[in-house]
Enzyme design. Structure first.
Site, PDB file in Angstrom:
ATOM      1  N   HIS B 353       0.817  -1.215   0.000  1.00 49.63           N
ATOM      2  CA  HIS B 353       0.000   0.000   0.000  1.00 49.63           C
ATOM      3  C   HIS B 353       0.847   1.260   0.000  1.00 49.63           C
ATOM      4  CE1 HIS B 353      -3.216  -2.783   1.012  1.00 49.63           C
ATOM      5  NE2 HIS B 353      -4.018  -1.861   0.560  1.00 49.63           N
ATOM      6  N   GLY B 354       2.019   1.196   0.564  1.00 48.51           N
ATOM      7  CA  GLY B 354       2.846   2.404   0.564  1.00 48.51           C
ATOM      8  C   GLY B 354       4.143   2.163   1.293  1.00 48.51           C
TER       9      GLY B 354
END
Lengths: 340, 496
Positions: B353-354
């Site tokens: 996701h990041g």
């Protein structure tokens, strides 16, 4: 539209006719047109509730400022300017700190509109309360002076209030045609419980609470933010916009000559501007005053305040508001601003 | 180009016209998709189309290479009846087979290194460098690597995973390598799902690109509904929920009510934002005659963490299952190894996701939930106690909500401040307004989903009479226009 090429190389085919597709789209288009027609008709026959400009912080603020022009308020000092004046000065506190406790009314607005409107917010109050007001304090941020105006919507909203129209002028012809402003102001704002957006929302909650807050604080508001940006900016390139200069002359004309006009520039966070900003601020103030012709320049007010007192580059927080109001009171007293 | 922008509506209008014009030619249709998708992607930053093309070219070539090796290997395996007269020949064919297997593995490695390398450099290099620097600082050591400070190419995690799944499936022999370059480019870059999924499998989307599609009226109707509902979820709901969320997550001293309302609002915001995008993607694809996979199946009706992951971002969770969890051994190697696999998968899922520690913490939180869920379900520790469904749901939602708090936070310090704030209750004046807004915004979504959940029918609105559905869609469009922002707010998942 039906085509079913049997070729294997065919990309795609449509298994329906144009009238069948129209059968899907027409109810939507018709429903949309009927909805607009209904709203326009209800507005035209005045069958909708009155406009409730509560959705935006700005509309609530402008509406309050307009209401105060004729309101029964014993203000002897009027504060005007951009949002720094609305947020940085707590009117009841300023009143308590000054000798004889003259009542203060905060008519501060925000950036992006003609500065002549700030003049109207004081001038019209003075006109409707003859012999009452002794001092007008104009406070703006340095950031406002180089800027060009940005919001014709808010300007027309303000002017509309004088004509009894508190719906605001349509933002665009399409918006008017689609009855968007009617739907927003006369319908949605009565039923949609939207809170004020941003940090302010967590202080005021619903715009109606902001509307309650303003009279209780003589027009002052609070920015509850916290300035935590690092890295200073070089603002030495800032020059006063010639439009601002013209607006300043109009602002001055709105204030009678027997009322003292004091002018100051709001402090900025120490983490945003360096100590050299003070000289720049003073130079901007003197240059701007060539058009404004204020009676008093508030050059002794701080050009910078610690980050802990600031909500943003242009606003102080509640702690900064109290400190700055005290400094302003001392400066006004020192200059004898009320006794002129 | 954002779906919720006027630019996109102009783009899609022109595309539909061209779509109609190329209906007679399969090749032209696919090249139109490629051309439009690259324009769509270049709208953000034309330079990154080179990355998209690079990923496509590498995987196209790798898959063809693997296909060739596969057919050579098959020709060996397809002739068992031929008697081996010469023993040396038999030995050589075994050697050849293992050499072919090795070549296939090497080709797969080329694809993985290329895709994950690009992903690492653009998305994770600075994160690992900064983490390493912080770690060395603890020991008083200095590190002089300079950061790359690349802009993150939008949607890179999505299309990279999509192309990886293709080469792995070709390697596993589950998908045949396509020799049609236009089809493959269209598969990787298909604009409705290019930047935020669903992460489509080649076995599902490629065959659709390879054949003639028949667009029926029910497809147009359901596509139109999905698109309008998705746009409503994004423009009206998600962006409005955001107003309740952002101030608290940039605030220094929140109180319990603020944290609670903001976290619940974020749960709705991220769902409406992401599922809104997916609905629009699926709706557009359906209007064009394509079928994209379901990505959300009423996730906030989940009654366990495991159930939540079967319903939330299904294309990612099934990807992680098929290409990570199962190859790691899945649940076939005992309890301890199963839990280790879950931990690895969810940590990497979080990192997907990041490039930030809060996403790692979120992944860890989900892994802990899944492990606890397994232990409970298998009654490893607990006695066989069956909790009421409502309690299961409540516990699951509390778990998910705290996960969102981790997800939305920007630092470990903020997580601690927000968590501690839950102990500070006060009766503030604003709470009523914020709470009413939360309920008001959630109402249309909850009402529709309750019907969907009760009936098990995701497309229950399509069962309405046409005039009623038309009126509903007209009202939704009007409200969308009422909330329309000149500067469209980007989708949360674009940053991933």
């Amino acid at each position: 539209m039906t085509n079913d090429p049997s070729s294997k190389a065919c990309g795609h085919g449509f298994d329906f006719s144009v009238p069948q597709l129209a059968g899907v789209l027409i109810p939507i288009v018709l429903g949309f047109a009927l909805l607009i027609g209904l709203l326009q008709a209800l507005a035209a026959f005045k069958w909708l509730p009155t406009a409730r400009p509560v959705q935006g912080f700005d509309e609530v603020l402008l509406s309050h400022r307009h209401t105060m022009l004729r309101a029964d308020h014993p203000a002897e000092i009027i504060v005007i300017g951009d949002s720094s004046s609305a947020v940085n000065i707590e009117a009841p506190l300023l009143s308590r700190l000054l000798p004889a406790e003259p009542r203060v009314l905060n008519q501060g607005m925000f950036m992006g509109i003609d500065m002549a409107i700030y003049g109207q917010a004081a001038g019209n109050f003075i006109k409707h309360h003859p012999g009452q007001v002794k001092l007008v304090v104009l406070l703006t941020t340095a950031e406002q002076l180089p800027n060009t105006r940005m919001s014709p919507y808010h300007e027309s909203y303000w002017h509309g209030l004088f004509e009894g129209d508190d719906t605001g002028k349509p933002r665009s012809p399409a918006s008017a045609w689609l009855a968007m402003d009617v739907a927003r102001l006369r319908l949605a704002n009565h039923v949609v419980p939207f809170a004020v957006h941003g940090q302010s929302g967590w202080f005021y909650g619903h715009p109606l609470f902001l509307r309650d807050h303003l009279p209780r604080h003589d027009g002052s508001t609070v920015d509850r933010g916290w300035f935590n940006r690092s890295g200073r900016e070089d603002l030495s390139h800032w020059r006063i916009n010639p439009d601002r200069a013209r607006e300043a002359a109009k602002l001055r004309d709105a204030i009678p000559r027997d009322v003292t006009l004091a002018f100051g520039i709001a402090p900025m966070p120490e983490g945003y501007v360096g100590p050299e900003f003070r000289d720049q601020r003073d130079a901007l103030m003197r240059e701007f005053n060539e058009w404004l012709q204020a009676d008093i320049l508030l050059t002794n007010l701080p050009a910078r305040l610690p980050n802990g007192y600031c909500a943003s580059t242009v606003h102080l927080n509640q702690r900064g508001q109290e400190a700055f109001t005290r400094l302003l009171a001392e400066e006004l007293e020192r200059l004898g601003a009320l006794g002129r | 180009m954002l779906f919720n922008s006027t630019d996109f509506f102009a783009f899609f209008g022109v595309f539909l016209l061209a779509w109609y014009l190329v209906r007679g030619d399969l090749g032209a249709r696919n090249w139109l998709i490629v051309f439009a998708s690259y324009i769509f992607y270049a709208w953000w930053d034309y330079r990154f189309t080179a990355l998209l093309l690079w990923s496509s070219v590498v995987d196209y070539a790798v898959a063809i290479g693997m296909g060739r090796v596969q057919s050579s290997s098959s020709s060996f395996e397809a002739t068992p009846s031929v008697p081996h007269v010469d023993n040396n020949d038999g030995d050589r064919s075994e050697d050849d087979k293992s050499s072919l297997r090795l070549r296939r593995k090497l080709l797969l490695l080329v694809s993985l290194v290329s895709n994950l390398g690009v992903l690492f450099f653009f998305k994770y290099f600075d994160f690992f460098r900064e983490s390493m620097r912080a770690l060395l600082d603890q020991f008083g050591m200095q590190m002089n690597w300079t950061g790359l400070q690349f802009i993150l190419p939008v949607g890179i995690s999505f299309y990279t995973f999509q192309t990886i799944s293709y080469t792995v499936d070709v390697y596993r022999g589950r998908v045949e390598a396509t020799r049609n370059f236009g089809q493959f480019l269209a598969y990787v870059a298909f604009f409705p799902q290019l930047v935020a999924g669903p992460i489509e499998r080649a076995s599902h989307l490629l065959p659709q690109l390879a054949r003639k599609l028949t667009i029926t009226l029910p497809m147009v109707e359901s596509g139109l509904w999905l698109f309008i509902w998705g746009l409503f979820k994004k423009v009206v709901l998600a962006d409005s929920f955001g107003h309740l969320v952002d101030p608290v997550f940039s605030y220094v001293d929140p109180e319990a009510t603020q944290t609670l309302i903001a976290t619940v609002a974020f749960a709705f915001q991220i769902y409406c934002d992401f599922s809104g995008y997916t609905d629009m993607a699926r709706g557009m694809a359906r209007m064009l005659g394509f079928d994209l996979m379901l990505n959300f199946n009423l996730p906030y009706f989940a009654i366990s963490v495991q159930d939540f992951w079967r319903r939330w971002h299904i294309s990612l969770s099934t990807w992680l299952r098929d290409y990570l969890y199962v190859p790691l051994g899945g649940n076939r190697l005992g309890v301890g190894r199963t839990h280790l696999n879950l931990l690895v998968v969810m940590l990497l899922g979080g990192l997907w996701h990041g490039a930030a520690w809060n996403f790692v913490a979120w992944g860890l939180w989900q892994a802990v939930g899944l492990m606890a869920n397994r232990l409970w379900a298998e009654r490893t520790f607990a006695r066989p106690v069956r909790l009421p469904g409502a309690l299961n749901w409540l516990l699951t939602m509390l778990f998910v909500l705290y996960g969102w708090l981790l997800f939305r936070s920007t630092s470990a310090e903020q997580v601690l401040v927000l968590t501690a704030s839950l102990a500070h209750w006060s009766p503030p004046i604003w709470a009523g307004a914020q709470f009413r807004e939360l309920l008001f915004l959630a109402a249309p979504l909850v009402i529709l989903q309750l019907f969907q959940w009760r009936t098990g029918d995701h497309e229950i609105v399509l069962r309405l009479p046409r005039w009623a559905r038309g009126a509903l869609q007209a009202v939704l469009i009007y409200v969308i226009l009422l909330f329309w922002q000149r500067e469209a707010a980007p989708f949360i998942y674009f940053q991933f």
